[in-house]
Design a protein around this motif. Structure first.
Motif, mmCIF file in Angstrom:
data_model
loop_
_atom_site.group_PDB
_atom_site.id
_atom_site.type_symbol
_atom_site.label_atom_id
_atom_site.label_comp_id
_atom_site.label_asym_id
_atom_site.label_seq_id
_atom_site.Cartn_x
_atom_site.Cartn_y
_atom_site.Cartn_z
ATOM 1 N N SER A 184 32.665 45.627 40.060
ATOM 2 C CA SER A 184 33.830 44.771 39.868
ATOM 3 C C SER A 184 33.920 44.307 38.423
ATOM 4 C CB SER A 184 33.788 43.556 40.795
ATOM 5 O OG SER A 184 32.725 42.706 40.449
ATOM 6 N N ILE A 185 35.092 43.816 38.053
ATOM 7 C CA ILE A 185 35.330 43.233 36.724
ATOM 8 C C ILE A 185 36.009 41.890 36.934
ATOM 9 C CG2 ILE A 185 36.548 43.457 34.531
ATOM 10 C CD1 ILE A 185 35.994 46.581 36.478
ATOM 11 N N GLU A 186 35.493 40.860 36.291
ATOM 12 C CA GLU A 186 36.109 39.536 36.356
ATOM 13 C C GLU A 186 36.958 39.307 35.120
ATOM 14 O OE1 GLU A 186 34.927 34.772 36.312
ATOM 15 O OE2 GLU A 186 33.355 36.313 36.297
ATOM 16 N N VAL A 187 38.228 38.986 35.348
ATOM 17 C CA VAL A 187 39.131 38.653 34.243
ATOM 18 C C VAL A 187 38.932 37.187 33.905
ATOM 19 C CG1 VAL A 187 41.531 38.455 33.506
ATOM 20 C CG2 VAL A 187 40.808 40.402 34.910
ATOM 21 N N ARG A 188 38.490 36.892 32.675
ATOM 22 C CA ARG A 188 38.192 35.508 32.278
ATOM 23 C C ARG A 188 39.232 34.923 31.341
ATOM 24 N NH1 ARG A 188 31.550 35.188 31.512
ATOM 25 N NH2 ARG A 188 31.096 35.310 33.750
ATOM 26 N N ASN A 189 40.069 35.792 30.761
ATOM 27 C CA ASN A 189 41.117 35.292 29.867
ATOM 28 C C ASN A 189 42.388 36.093 30.132
ATOM 29 O OD1 ASN A 189 42.788 34.470 27.748
ATOM 30 N ND2 ASN A 189 41.061 34.178 26.354
ATOM 31 N N ARG B 157 46.629 47.007 34.064
ATOM 32 C CA ARG B 157 46.052 47.340 35.365
ATOM 33 C C ARG B 157 45.095 46.239 35.826
ATOM 34 N NH1 ARG B 157 47.258 49.597 39.735
ATOM 35 N NH2 ARG B 157 48.418 51.021 38.394
ATOM 36 N N LEU B 158 44.283 45.724 34.917
ATOM 37 C CA LEU B 158 43.355 44.653 35.283
ATOM 38 C C LEU B 158 44.115 43.413 35.765
ATOM 39 C CD1 LEU B 158 40.730 44.879 32.389
ATOM 40 C CD2 LEU B 158 40.414 45.588 34.770
ATOM 41 N N LEU B 159 45.187 43.070 35.079
ATOM 42 C CA LEU B 159 45.985 41.918 35.484
ATOM 43 C C LEU B 159 46.646 42.152 36.838
ATOM 44 C CD1 LEU B 159 47.606 41.025 32.054
ATOM 45 C CD2 LEU B 159 45.870 39.695 33.276
ATOM 46 N N ALA B 160 47.114 43.371 37.072
ATOM 47 C CA ALA B 160 47.791 43.695 38.331
ATOM 48 C C ALA B 160 46.821 43.713 39.507
ATOM 49 C CB ALA B 160 48.501 45.042 38.215
ATOM 50 N N GLU B 161 45.576 44.131 39.265
ATOM 51 C CA GLU B 161 44.593 44.298 40.345
ATOM 52 C C GLU B 161 43.792 43.027 40.618
ATOM 53 O OE1 GLU B 161 43.829 46.891 42.250
ATOM 54 O OE2 GLU B 161 44.918 48.565 41.353
ATOM 55 N N TRP C 53 36.058 44.151 25.265
ATOM 56 C CA TRP C 53 36.722 42.948 25.766
ATOM 57 C C TRP C 53 35.713 41.945 26.310
ATOM 58 C CZ3 TRP C 53 41.078 45.992 28.761
ATOM 59 C CH2 TRP C 53 41.926 46.580 27.817
ATOM 60 N N GLU C 54 34.585 42.433 26.826
ATOM 61 C CA GLU C 54 33.547 41.514 27.291
ATOM 62 C C GLU C 54 32.938 40.765 26.110
ATOM 63 O OE1 GLU C 54 30.032 41.290 30.603
ATOM 64 O OE2 GLU C 54 30.651 43.272 29.873
ATOM 65 N N ARG C 55 32.744 41.434 24.996
ATOM 66 C CA ARG C 55 32.226 40.770 23.800
ATOM 67 C C ARG C 55 33.184 39.695 23.298
ATOM 68 N NH1 ARG C 55 30.612 46.108 22.501
ATOM 69 N NH2 ARG C 55 32.476 46.397 21.220
ATOM 70 N N VAL D 200 36.747 39.516 29.629
ATOM 71 C CA VAL D 200 36.346 39.991 30.951
ATOM 72 C C VAL D 200 34.825 39.892 31.066
ATOM 73 C CG1 VAL D 200 38.292 41.622 31.056
ATOM 74 C CG2 VAL D 200 36.035 42.415 30.277
ATOM 75 N N HIS D 201 34.346 40.016 32.311
ATOM 76 C CA HIS D 201 32.914 40.131 32.549
ATOM 77 C C HIS D 201 32.707 41.226 33.589
ATOM 78 C CE1 HIS D 201 28.709 39.224 33.103
ATOM 79 N NE2 HIS D 201 28.916 39.092 34.403
#
Length: 235
Positions: free
Chosen positions: A217-222, A169-173, A205-207, A211-212
């Motif tokens: 909002s959530i930022e996908v970093r990887n 979902r994160l990748l799709a959004e 996942w942030e650790r 992500v951040h």
């Protein structure tokens, strides 16, 4: 349609934008294309407005020109799960099903953003379905594509764990900058879960640097790590 719709606003600019979003409609037989153009109305929804309530009768075939709606189910306990979203150039599979079967809308639909829609009244929809092979093909092709996405959802819910579904979902959004403009609560509603569980996965996942999380909002970093985790193509 819901009373949230604004009065019809037909004009040549809206017609041009509509046909640009659904170019197949320009190929209809000439006399039937005139019927389509004369019958279709244009309406707007504001973000948060209700498009359809569960149990409501479907009065029109709906085509999205801009913006996005979400179609979801709510359990007796109040839990939601996202069935699908309808964006520019797309139609609503459940609305099509209701029109063809004469049944009530089996879910709920709301506007996630401001939305511009083209709405073809049910009477004109049935008339064109019977008279125009090209219109019938357009409707059924869209219906088949969207039905396939619903089958994929059933597969995910039945066979994929929540963490895998969240990664996908994160990748799709995520937009081009990698930002998902949703809260933990909104993601939980989309996935039929609760905020605490979603927050737990996101914190983990942030650790790991994937992500951040920020306010709202959530930022996908990887992307690659999330794609591998979710069982998708990392490319």
């Amino acid at each position: 349609m819901s009373a949230a719709y604004m009065p019809p606003m037909p004009n040549s600019d809206l017609i041009s934008r509509w046909l640009a979003s659904f170019p197949e409609l320009s190929e209809l037989e000439e006399e039937l294309r005139s019927d389509l153009l004369a019958s279709t109305q244009f309406n707007r929804l504001r973000g948060g407005d209700i498009a359809y309530r569960q149990g409501q009768h479907c009065h029109a075939y709906v085509m999205c020109i801009e913006g996005q709606t979400r179609v979801f189910k709510t359990s007796e306990s109040g839990r939601e799960i996202l069935l699908y979203q309808v964006g520019p150039g797309e139609t609503c599979v459940l609305t099509t099903s209701c029109l063809m079967a004469g049944s009530a809308f089996p879910a709920e639909s709301t506007a996630e953003t401001d939305v511009l829609l083209a709405a073809l009244p049910a009477s004109a929809f049935h008339r064109l379905m019977g008279a125009s092979p090209r219109f019938r093909k357009f409707v059924l092709d869209n219906y088949g594509d969207l039905l396939s996405s619903l089958i994929m959802l059933v597969d995910e819910v039945a066979f994929a764990s929540l963490d895998l579904r969240l990664a996908r979902r994160l990748l799709a959004e995520a937009n081009e900058q990698g930002v998902v403009a949703k809260t933990h609560q909104q993601l939980a509603l989309d996935l039929g879960s609760v905020r605490e569980v979603i927050s737990r996965y996101l914190a983990e996942w942030e650790r790991m640097g994937w992500v951040h999380a920020s306010r709202g909002s959530i930022e996908v970093r990887n992307r690659s790590a999330l794609a591998v985790y979710g069982g998708e193509d990392a490319t």
